[in-house]
Design a protein around this motif. Sequence first.
Motif, mmCIF file in Angstrom:
data_model
loop_
_atom_site.group_PDB
_atom_site.id
_atom_site.type_symbol
_atom_site.label_atom_id
_atom_site.label_comp_id
_atom_site.label_asym_id
_atom_site.label_seq_id
_atom_site.Cartn_x
_atom_site.Cartn_y
_atom_site.Cartn_z
ATOM 1 N N PHE A 58 35.038 48.446 32.595
ATOM 2 C CA PHE A 58 35.361 49.421 33.749
ATOM 3 C C PHE A 58 36.470 48.857 34.541
ATOM 4 O O PHE A 58 36.480 47.430 34.576
ATOM 5 C CB PHE A 58 34.164 49.838 34.431
ATOM 6 C CG PHE A 58 33.079 50.300 33.620
ATOM 7 C CD1 PHE A 58 33.233 51.736 33.211
ATOM 8 C CD2 PHE A 58 31.853 49.806 33.343
ATOM 9 C CE1 PHE A 58 32.203 52.369 32.343
ATOM 10 C CE2 PHE A 58 30.687 50.445 32.643
ATOM 11 C CZ PHE A 58 30.840 51.735 32.106
ATOM 12 N N ALA A 59 37.116 49.644 35.249
ATOM 13 C CA ALA A 59 38.128 49.054 36.067
ATOM 14 C C ALA A 59 37.996 50.071 37.298
ATOM 15 O O ALA A 59 38.024 51.163 37.350
ATOM 16 C CB ALA A 59 39.303 49.012 35.423
ATOM 17 N N LEU A 60 37.732 49.364 38.564
ATOM 18 C CA LEU A 60 37.922 50.267 39.858
ATOM 19 C C LEU A 60 39.336 50.912 39.784
ATOM 20 O O LEU A 60 40.331 50.552 39.335
ATOM 21 C CB LEU A 60 37.997 49.351 40.927
ATOM 22 C CG LEU A 60 36.749 48.496 41.117
ATOM 23 C CD1 LEU A 60 37.004 47.315 41.949
ATOM 24 C CD2 LEU A 60 35.775 49.311 42.249
ATOM 25 N N LEU A 61 39.330 52.372 40.107
ATOM 26 C CA LEU A 61 40.358 52.925 40.398
ATOM 27 C C LEU A 61 41.164 52.628 41.717
ATOM 28 O O LEU A 61 40.658 51.923 42.607
ATOM 29 C CB LEU A 61 40.045 54.519 40.648
ATOM 30 C CG LEU A 61 39.353 55.093 39.503
ATOM 31 C CD1 LEU A 61 38.653 56.603 40.065
ATOM 32 C CD2 LEU A 61 39.935 55.443 38.364
ATOM 33 N N PRO A 62 42.397 52.597 41.679
ATOM 34 C CA PRO A 62 43.462 52.250 42.717
ATOM 35 C C PRO A 62 42.763 52.892 44.088
ATOM 36 O O PRO A 62 42.441 53.958 43.991
ATOM 37 C CB PRO A 62 44.694 52.828 42.423
ATOM 38 C CG PRO A 62 44.574 53.002 40.712
ATOM 39 C CD PRO A 62 43.433 53.332 40.393
#
Length: 673
Positions: A58-62
Amino acid sequence: MPPLSPMSRRSFLQGMALAAGMSAMTYRPLRAAALPATAGGTPQVPLFPTAPLMQQPFALLPAGSIKAGGWLRRQLAIQAAGLGGHLDEFWPIVGPDSGWLGGSGESWEDGPYFLDGLVPLAWQLDSPQLKAKAMRFIDWTLDHPWDNGMFGPRSNDDWWPRMVMLKVLTQYHELTGDARVMPLMTRYFHYQLQALPTRPLRDWARMRWQDELMSVLWLYQRTQDPKLLELAHLLRQQGYDWQGMFAHFPFTQKTDADALRKQAGGSDAFMQDLGLQVHGVNNAQALKASPVWSTVSGTAVDCNAIQHQLQMLDTYHGLPNGMFSADEHLAGRSPSQGTELCTVVETMFSLEVALAITGDAALGDRLERIAFNALPAALTDDMWAHQYNQQPNQVECSLHRQPWTTDGPESNLFGLEPNFRCCTANFHQGWPKFANSLWMATADQGLAAMSYAPCTVTTVVRDVPVTVEQVSDYPFRQSVSIMLKPQRALRFPLRLRMPAWSQNTRMAVNGKPVAAVAGFTTIERTWAPGDIVEVHFDAEVKTERGYNGALSFSRGALVYALPIKENWLIWRKRGPTNDWQVYPGSRWNLGIDPAASVAVSEHPIGDKPFAGATPAVQLTLQGRYVPAWKAEEGSADPVPAKAEPATDEAAQSVTLVPYAGAKLRITAFPSLG
């Protein structure tokens, strides 16, 4: 650098000689393929690590992609109307003379701490007033770099406060696209790469190197500058080995500061080594050290080390509110010990980061437990006062030196800056960053619900703009409705975190049932504008065993406590706020039979969601008074392992409310029978 004075919680070092000038630096701009969409305009594309960095699930959204709604937005608005939005108007530490505004005032961590919450809060609420407050600090920082590549106040060159300001700048760039940010960060990192061999990390910076590593990797994702990977390895080399410490965890009892000082060879040595290892905030920030480093090392051992760290903290220092005790240092499992508010918000941030890197759904369960219990419990309902230390069993908030490991007598008062000022500046990163982490991007180009709260997500999935509207009164209620609005019909995976406490979760897409699985449930289909996913969690009352067999009660993500009648007394005026002592007005020494039946009742959710005067949920059960269980020095004695109920009093009807609503409370009860 002179040694730190004994127990100087946040004393920073002034008068240090400036490091030698750096050689010529280069700044390589973003490659076209890596450019996110314009901040403030079309949605930004989430960025994942690319080789040689390790891929993550997963990646944090901007920052700016998620806007809080419903009760969560009300909570943010309360924060803005309280200390979080007005601190700079009357508190000199972040006032006009701040060193982070070019003044001669405080020039260490407080200005960056203040901004680390103010920036995401201002943009969450889209508040021109709060944005203007933040921009004064940011403009000064960006427009006054040192000639050698350093930045910030010239009264000190400590690495630590700049680590916090770098986190601020990364958020700010994602929100605005300000072209000044990346060149300043690049020059600073190049300078630091040359300076660290002769001026290495020490003290707080040595313990908190992972916070800077995040910013280094953030910039590397955007510039592919190989020097940044060199710096990453150097930070890890000079930083404290948290993974190694937890592998052979030596701190299995409440901290005995005197014994550790003697072991270290004196107070100064204690505060530069052992004292920092058992320090609560350091341990909170360290939870993300191994996962963040794993993106560089690429090893599963690093990625998964957080599970062992949490196991050690739970086993020897765990509390029923999801936190570990640390008042100021690790303090054992008694629910009469406290936890610093900075430790709470830093643990939350570490879990948000680690959840993206590890994909471990259990971290989301813990994050929610802390966010919905420990965070609001340490603040008054209007957020004009906070505690330094909160106790799960908190029967009085008054001027006593017990039972803290090293903190002072103001530690559990509600006020402007009880015990020490760090939490005053740092507490308000908690709610805005939690809001910014509710949803994440998935490595297979989808979206994932990581925590549940009302919000709207605006992002890009497979080059198509997508809006997601999540409507819910969770955690006070157990239903969540998610409407997806892709710009056009689009196939992608949607992942929903399934809390471990919900054993019979029911789900449906447009009314058609979908099977829920443990961890994350994935729904991959072609989503059309207006598709609705409905989730109904199964929240049963759970009885949990703790210190000396004590009983605690939870239902879903909420922990429940016995509210004690509160008598609030002003101790001293502090500008527009007060410092408060709180004294009990009712009996609290109740024991509970573990076989007692529990009734649940739901009530309207008030304008102040966690306010004790209007509890959204109540639990009712029977208890009996335990006369031998008393208080000393304003704190409840440790929960007795063997509790003898009063023989001359009948059982009492006991009503429990959500933990955060009871500022005086019993959360862990002696077990009867």
